[in-house]
Motif scaffolding. Structure first.
Motif, PDB file in Angstrom:
ATOM      1  N   SER A   1       3.187   6.287  -2.362  1.00 24.39           N
ATOM      2  CA  SER A   1       1.961   6.977  -2.751  1.00 24.39           C
ATOM      3  C   SER A   1       0.842   5.979  -3.059  1.00 24.39           C
ATOM      4  O   SER A   1      -0.306   6.172  -2.627  1.00 24.39           O
ATOM      5  CB  SER A   1       2.232   7.863  -3.965  1.00 24.39           C
ATOM      6  OG  SER A   1       1.051   8.481  -4.387  1.00 24.39           O
ATOM      7  N   ARG A   2       1.172   4.919  -3.783  1.00 30.43           N
ATOM      8  CA  ARG A   2       0.172   3.900  -4.117  1.00 30.43           C
ATOM      9  C   ARG A   2      -0.370   3.255  -2.840  1.00 30.43           C
ATOM     10  O   ARG A   2      -1.581   3.065  -2.700  1.00 30.43           O
ATOM     11  CB  ARG A   2       0.801   2.845  -5.034  1.00 30.43           C
ATOM     12  CG  ARG A   2      -0.148   1.771  -5.474  1.00 30.43           C
ATOM     13  CD  ARG A   2       0.551   0.807  -6.419  1.00 30.43           C
ATOM     14  NE  ARG A   2      -0.348  -0.261  -6.813  1.00 30.43           N
ATOM     15  CZ  ARG A   2       0.042  -1.468  -7.168  1.00 30.43           C
ATOM     16  NH1 ARG A   2       1.335  -1.763  -7.221  1.00 30.43           N
ATOM     17  NH2 ARG A   2      -0.832  -2.388  -7.504  1.00 30.43           N
TER      18      ARG A   2
ATOM     19  N   ASP B   1      -2.543   5.820  -0.955  1.00 29.79           N
ATOM     20  CA  ASP B   1      -3.834   6.033  -1.612  1.00 29.79           C
ATOM     21  C   ASP B   1      -4.846   4.962  -1.211  1.00 29.79           C
ATOM     22  O   ASP B   1      -6.029   5.244  -1.052  1.00 29.79           O
ATOM     23  CB  ASP B   1      -3.678   6.039  -3.135  1.00 29.79           C
ATOM     24  CG  ASP B   1      -3.027   7.302  -3.661  1.00 29.79           C
ATOM     25  OD1 ASP B   1      -2.891   8.285  -2.890  1.00 29.79           O
ATOM     26  OD2 ASP B   1      -2.626   7.310  -4.850  1.00 29.79           O
ATOM     27  N   GLU B   2      -4.381   3.729  -1.053  1.00 26.43           N
ATOM     28  CA  GLU B   2      -5.288   2.631  -0.716  1.00 26.43           C
ATOM     29  C   GLU B   2      -5.538   2.489   0.777  1.00 26.43           C
ATOM     30  O   GLU B   2      -6.635   2.195   1.204  1.00 26.43           O
ATOM     31  CB  GLU B   2      -4.746   1.313  -1.280  1.00 26.43           C
ATOM     32  CG  GLU B   2      -4.871   1.241  -2.773  1.00 26.43           C
ATOM     33  CD  GLU B   2      -4.882  -0.167  -3.300  1.00 26.43           C
ATOM     34  OE1 GLU B   2      -5.101  -1.125  -2.530  1.00 26.43           O
ATOM     35  OE2 GLU B   2      -4.669  -0.316  -4.509  1.00 26.43           O
TER      36      GLU B   2
END
Length: 172
Positions: free
Chosen positions: A107-108, A111-112
């Motif tokens: 997810s991290r 997101d980026e």
């Protein structure tokens, strides 16, 4: 022996910076994996550097992802560029690709990067980094492996023997 990208950066920060910058010159690189029968498979890939890691992301169930799930060994070579100058040299990273399944990390990253989803995400564990370039009359090959110092070997186009830079040689 393998090390995460951050381990390579800690051991050889200047060399790691040179290698990363070379990979970041172009969006697409070349990945080599091993097919089920042991033959090489060469495909295009985007390499990403963030969170102190080197990442390989790919479409779900792609042949290269399936190759890496079965046998994590790979080599990725920086795009040589549009002409013969090969600015920054020819750079290759070999290692093991570790598939990331932790939803928080995925997810991290998503997101980026905002990749098309779903996707496979692999973290690179480095076994070897090689840079080849021309400096004056010399072909210069720099090689780093975990647990060893950076080696720099210089060769000429004549029949003279290769020379290794003394400051990079391991003490005997």
């Amino acid at each position: 022996m393998t090390t995460p990208w951050a381990g390579f950066q800690a051991a050889e920060s200047d060399f790691a910076k040179t290698v990363q910058e070379r990979f970041q010159q172009f969006k697409h690189q070349v990945l080599a994996t091993l097919r089920r029968d042991g033959a090489p498979r060469v495909t295009g890939i985007e390499v990403d550097f963030r969170f102190g890691e080197m990442w390989l992301g790919m479409m779900p169930q792609s042949r290269k992802a399936l190759d890496l799930r079965r046998d994590p060994r790979f080599s990725v070579q920086a795009n040589p560029g549009p002409d013969t100058t090969m600015e920054g040299g020819d750079v290759r990273v070999g290692g093991h690709a570790v598939e990331v399944t932790d939803p928080a990390v995925i997810s991290r990253f998503a997101d980026e990067v905002q990749p098309p989803e779903p996707f496979h995400l692999f973290r690179v564990e480095v076994t070897e980094v090689v840079r080849t370039c021309v400096e004056g009359e010399d072909l210069v090959v720099q090689v780093w492996r975990p647990g060893s110092p950076l080696r720099t070997i210089r060769r000429r186009t004549d029949d003279s023997a290769p020379r290794e830079d003394r400051e990079n040689k391991e003490d005997s």
